[in-house]
Design a protein around this motif. Sequence first.
Motif, PDB file in Angstrom:
ATOM      1  N   PHE A 163       0.849  -1.190   0.000  1.00 40.77           N
ATOM      2  CA  PHE A 163       0.000   0.000   0.000  1.00 40.77           C
ATOM      3  C   PHE A 163       0.888   1.244   0.000  1.00 40.77           C
ATOM      4  O   PHE A 163       1.906   1.283   0.681  1.00 40.77           O
ATOM      5  CB  PHE A 163      -0.905   0.009   1.225  1.00 40.77           C
ATOM      6  N   SER A 164       0.473   2.261  -0.760  1.00 43.97           N
ATOM      7  CA  SER A 164       1.290   3.467  -0.828  1.00 43.97           C
ATOM      8  C   SER A 164       1.328   4.187   0.520  1.00 43.97           C
ATOM      9  O   SER A 164       2.261   4.924   0.799  1.00 43.97           O
ATOM     10  CB  SER A 164       0.775   4.407  -1.913  1.00 43.97           C
ATOM     11  N   SER A 165       0.326   3.927   1.358  1.00 44.56           N
ATOM     12  CA  SER A 165       0.326   4.569   2.677  1.00 44.56           C
ATOM     13  C   SER A 165       1.463   4.069   3.551  1.00 44.56           C
ATOM     14  O   SER A 165       1.833   4.715   4.531  1.00 44.56           O
ATOM     15  CB  SER A 165      -1.014   4.333   3.372  1.00 44.56           C
ATOM     16  N   VAL A 166       2.028   2.900   3.213  1.00 45.64           N
ATOM     17  CA  VAL A 166       3.145   2.390   4.006  1.00 45.64           C
ATOM     18  C   VAL A 166       4.438   2.328   3.182  1.00 45.64           C
ATOM     19  O   VAL A 166       5.381   1.631   3.532  1.00 45.64           O
ATOM     20  CB  VAL A 166       2.831   0.989   4.602  1.00 45.64           C
ATOM     21  N   ALA A 167       4.460   3.100   2.073  1.00 46.67           N
ATOM     22  CA  ALA A 167       5.628   3.070   1.188  1.00 46.67           C
ATOM     23  C   ALA A 167       6.888   3.556   1.894  1.00 46.67           C
ATOM     24  O   ALA A 167       7.972   2.990   1.713  1.00 46.67           O
ATOM     25  CB  ALA A 167       5.364   3.908  -0.064  1.00 46.67           C
ATOM     26  N   ASP A 168       6.746   4.607   2.718  1.00 47.53           N
ATOM     27  CA  ASP A 168       7.909   5.119   3.441  1.00 47.53           C
ATOM     28  C   ASP A 168       8.454   4.072   4.404  1.00 47.53           C
ATOM     29  O   ASP A 168       9.656   3.843   4.489  1.00 47.53           O
ATOM     30  CB  ASP A 168       7.538   6.385   4.239  1.00 47.53           C
ATOM     31  N   TYR A 169       7.531   3.426   5.106  1.00 44.92           N
ATOM     32  CA  TYR A 169       7.917   2.356   6.033  1.00 44.92           C
ATOM     33  C   TYR A 169       8.639   1.250   5.280  1.00 44.92           C
ATOM     34  O   TYR A 169       9.691   0.769   5.704  1.00 44.92           O
ATOM     35  CB  TYR A 169       6.655   1.820   6.726  1.00 44.92           C
ATOM     36  N   MET A 170       8.066   0.849   4.131  1.00 45.00           N
ATOM     37  CA  MET A 170       8.650  -0.237   3.353  1.00 45.00           C
ATOM     38  C   MET A 170      10.043   0.124   2.847  1.00 45.00           C
ATOM     39  O   MET A 170      10.966  -0.687   2.907  1.00 45.00           O
ATOM     40  CB  MET A 170       7.719  -0.578   2.183  1.00 45.00           C
ATOM     41  N   PHE A 171      10.196   1.370   2.381  1.00 43.19           N
ATOM     42  CA  PHE A 171      11.498   1.789   1.859  1.00 43.19           C
ATOM     43  C   PHE A 171      12.543   1.760   2.978  1.00 43.19           C
ATOM     44  O   PHE A 171      13.643   1.239   2.802  1.00 43.19           O
ATOM     45  CB  PHE A 171      11.397   3.188   1.230  1.00 43.19           C
ATOM     46  N   ASP A 172      12.181   2.317   4.124  1.00 48.31           N
ATOM     47  CA  ASP A 172      13.115   2.320   5.258  1.00 48.31           C
ATOM     48  C   ASP A 172      13.458   0.897   5.700  1.00 48.31           C
ATOM     49  O   ASP A 172      14.588   0.593   6.058  1.00 48.31           O
ATOM     50  CB  ASP A 172      12.519   3.102   6.436  1.00 48.31           C
ATOM     51  N   LEU A 173      12.445   0.063   5.666  1.00 47.31           N
ATOM     52  CA  LEU A 173      12.620  -1.323   6.090  1.00 47.31           C
ATOM     53  C   LEU A 173      13.618  -2.051   5.176  1.00 47.31           C
ATOM     54  O   LEU A 173      14.567  -2.687   5.644  1.00 47.31           O
ATOM     55  CB  LEU A 173      11.252  -2.015   6.015  1.00 47.31           C
ATOM     56  N   LEU A 174      13.393  -1.923   3.866  1.00 47.61           N
ATOM     57  CA  LEU A 174      14.282  -2.570   2.895  1.00 47.61           C
ATOM     58  C   LEU A 174      15.693  -1.991   3.012  1.00 47.61           C
ATOM     59  O   LEU A 174      16.689  -2.715   2.957  1.00 47.61           O
ATOM     60  CB  LEU A 174      13.742  -2.384   1.474  1.00 47.61           C
ATOM     61  N   LYS A 175      15.745  -0.676   3.205  1.00 45.30           N
ATOM     62  CA  LYS A 175      17.025   0.014   3.323  1.00 45.30           C
ATOM     63  C   LYS A 175      17.812  -0.521   4.527  1.00 45.30           C
ATOM     64  O   LYS A 175      18.979  -0.871   4.407  1.00 45.30           O
ATOM     65  CB  LYS A 175      16.743   1.511   3.514  1.00 45.30           C
ATOM     66  N   THR A 176      17.140  -0.585   5.650  1.00 53.91           N
ATOM     67  CA  THR A 176      17.801  -1.035   6.876  1.00 53.91           C
ATOM     68  C   THR A 176      18.320  -2.463   6.727  1.00 53.91           C
ATOM     69  O   THR A 176      19.421  -2.777   7.164  1.00 53.91           O
ATOM     70  CB  THR A 176      16.816  -0.992   8.064  1.00 53.91           C
ATOM     71  N   SER A 177      17.494  -3.299   6.080  1.00 56.30           N
ATOM     72  CA  SER A 177      17.914  -4.691   5.976  1.00 56.30           C
ATOM     73  C   SER A 177      19.014  -4.880   4.934  1.00 56.30           C
ATOM     74  O   SER A 177      19.642  -5.930   4.882  1.00 56.30           O
ATOM     75  CB  SER A 177      16.717  -5.583   5.648  1.00 56.30           C
ATOM     76  N   ALA A 178      19.236  -3.862   4.095  1.00 58.79           N
ATOM     77  CA  ALA A 178      20.246  -3.995   3.046  1.00 58.79           C
ATOM     78  C   ALA A 178      21.514  -3.208   3.350  1.00 58.79           C
ATOM     79  O   ALA A 178      22.394  -3.081   2.495  1.00 58.79           O
ATOM     80  CB  ALA A 178      19.662  -3.531   1.716  1.00 58.79           C
ATOM     81  N   VAL A 179      21.617  -2.678   4.560  1.00 63.07           N
ATOM     82  CA  VAL A 179      22.795  -1.884   4.925  1.00 63.07           C
ATOM     83  C   VAL A 179      24.068  -2.720   4.754  1.00 63.07           C
ATOM     84  O   VAL A 179      24.099  -3.907   5.103  1.00 63.07           O
ATOM     85  CB  VAL A 179      22.652  -1.385   6.385  1.00 63.07           C
ATOM     86  N   VAL A 180      25.083  -2.103   4.185  1.00 65.01           N
ATOM     87  CA  VAL A 180      26.354  -2.791   3.970  1.00 65.01           C
ATOM     88  C   VAL A 180      26.882  -3.302   5.321  1.00 65.01           C
ATOM     89  O   VAL A 180      26.724  -2.639   6.345  1.00 65.01           O
ATOM     90  CB  VAL A 180      27.372  -1.822   3.322  1.00 65.01           C
ATOM     91  N   ASN A 181      27.465  -4.461   5.301  1.00 64.51           N
ATOM     92  CA  ASN A 181      27.983  -5.116   6.522  1.00 64.51           C
ATOM     93  C   ASN A 181      26.904  -5.788   7.369  1.00 64.51           C
ATOM     94  O   ASN A 181      27.182  -6.249   8.460  1.00 64.51           O
ATOM     95  CB  ASN A 181      28.770  -4.152   7.428  1.00 64.51           C
ATOM     96  N   SER A 182      25.649  -5.786   6.887  1.00 62.41           N
ATOM     97  CA  SER A 182      24.609  -6.464   7.662  1.00 62.41           C
ATOM     98  C   SER A 182      24.252  -7.798   7.029  1.00 62.41           C
ATOM     99  O   SER A 182      23.258  -8.413   7.373  1.00 62.41           O
ATOM    100  CB  SER A 182      23.361  -5.589   7.772  1.00 62.41           C
ATOM    101  N   LYS A 183      25.084  -8.242   6.094  1.00 61.49           N
ATOM    102  CA  LYS A 183      24.788  -9.478   5.392  1.00 61.49           C
ATOM    103  C   LYS A 183      24.963 -10.696   6.303  1.00 61.49           C
ATOM    104  O   LYS A 183      25.925 -10.778   7.060  1.00 61.49           O
ATOM    105  CB  LYS A 183      25.743  -9.596   4.194  1.00 61.49           C
ATOM    106  N   VAL A 184      23.985 -11.586   6.228  1.00 59.54           N
ATOM    107  CA  VAL A 184      24.068 -12.801   7.029  1.00 59.54           C
ATOM    108  C   VAL A 184      24.840 -13.884   6.269  1.00 59.54           C
ATOM    109  O   VAL A 184      25.580 -14.666   6.863  1.00 59.54           O
ATOM    110  CB  VAL A 184      22.645 -13.310   7.375  1.00 59.54           C
ATOM    111  N   GLY A 185      24.635 -13.898   4.955  1.00 59.61           N
ATOM    112  CA  GLY A 185      25.369 -14.851   4.125  1.00 59.61           C
ATOM    113  C   GLY A 185      24.810 -16.255   4.158  1.00 59.61           C
ATOM    114  O   GLY A 185      25.515 -17.234   3.947  1.00 59.61           O
ATOM    115  N   GLU A 186      23.515 -16.352   4.450  1.00 59.80           N
ATOM    116  CA  GLU A 186      22.894 -17.671   4.556  1.00 59.80           C
ATOM    117  C   GLU A 186      22.563 -18.255   3.178  1.00 59.80           C
ATOM    118  O   GLU A 186      22.468 -19.459   3.038  1.00 59.80           O
ATOM    119  CB  GLU A 186      21.618 -17.534   5.404  1.00 59.80           C
TER     120      GLU A 186
END
Lengths: 109, 185
Positions: free
Chosen positions: B161-184
């Motif tokens: 939903f576009s109403s949660v687009a900001d949340y989704m972008f931040d969420l994806l961003k946070t999980s993709a931060v360099v050095n946060s890779k799990v490598g599973e």
Amino acid sequence: MLIFTCPYCGIEADETELTPGGEAHLKRFGPGSSDEEFEGYLFNRENPKGVHFERWRHVYGCGKWFHAARCTLTLEVFGTYSAQTFEPPEEIKERIRAKRPGWKWRNFS
Amino acid sequence: MSDTSKKEFKRSFSGYVEICENMPTGMITVRGDLNSRKLKSAFSKVVGATLPKERKVTLAENSIAWMSPDELLIICGYDNVSDLMKKLQKELDDQHHMLVNVSDARAVFEVSGAAMVEIIAKLAPVNVKTLEIGEIRRTHFSQVAAAFWLTSEQRMKLICFSSVADYMFDLLKTSAVVNSKVGEF
């Protein structure tokens, strides 16, 4: 973790994708019924330690309601089935009989 | 609305995978009896694609996604929506159905990179090992509802939903931060 396979879309959905809908196969007693029947319909619920039948909704997926048979003690899932039925399909009852001999739940056994 | 014709995407982020929020896409929700011949013929005539099988997305000029046993989502060009809806409405005139333009109610993200599936595994209760290319999965990413499908082994499209687009972008961003890779994966 509780994982049900949604009978409508075939997805293995975990508990966080679902909404619980309470006990399954309740018969509604509305206008014209006795006070005892109405009270039973409103308030009397099974609270078994073992085999249980429930309604669940695949709310984050296809959005459909379905029925599930599971064990409240071990979280073992015996099966899920369509919401458009008044009793569990025979194959699910058979599966429960094999795993929990002598089980009883309301009118089913 | 601001002039969006020149931009290719709304915003993007580069972590250990690439994330980008696409410009608005045309989306029409269709509800009805998916087994009816009338609906099938209307779709092949107007949308130019066959109906997808259960949980699949047909990838054509206008893609169609299977949302539930009685619901489809047409994904098309933003400017084609009203035209498509008019034509479909005409074809399905005497049959029970529902068409809703949801283009502005949705946001579209793309995640790409070798570790793309790890982002899904971090955020959604999905067994990523069973995912197939072209299979749509409706679920939730952390706290919000979303649907996604793999377009290739290293790329996925996600709608929410576009109403949660900001949340989704931040969420994806946070999980993709360099050095946060799990490598599973």
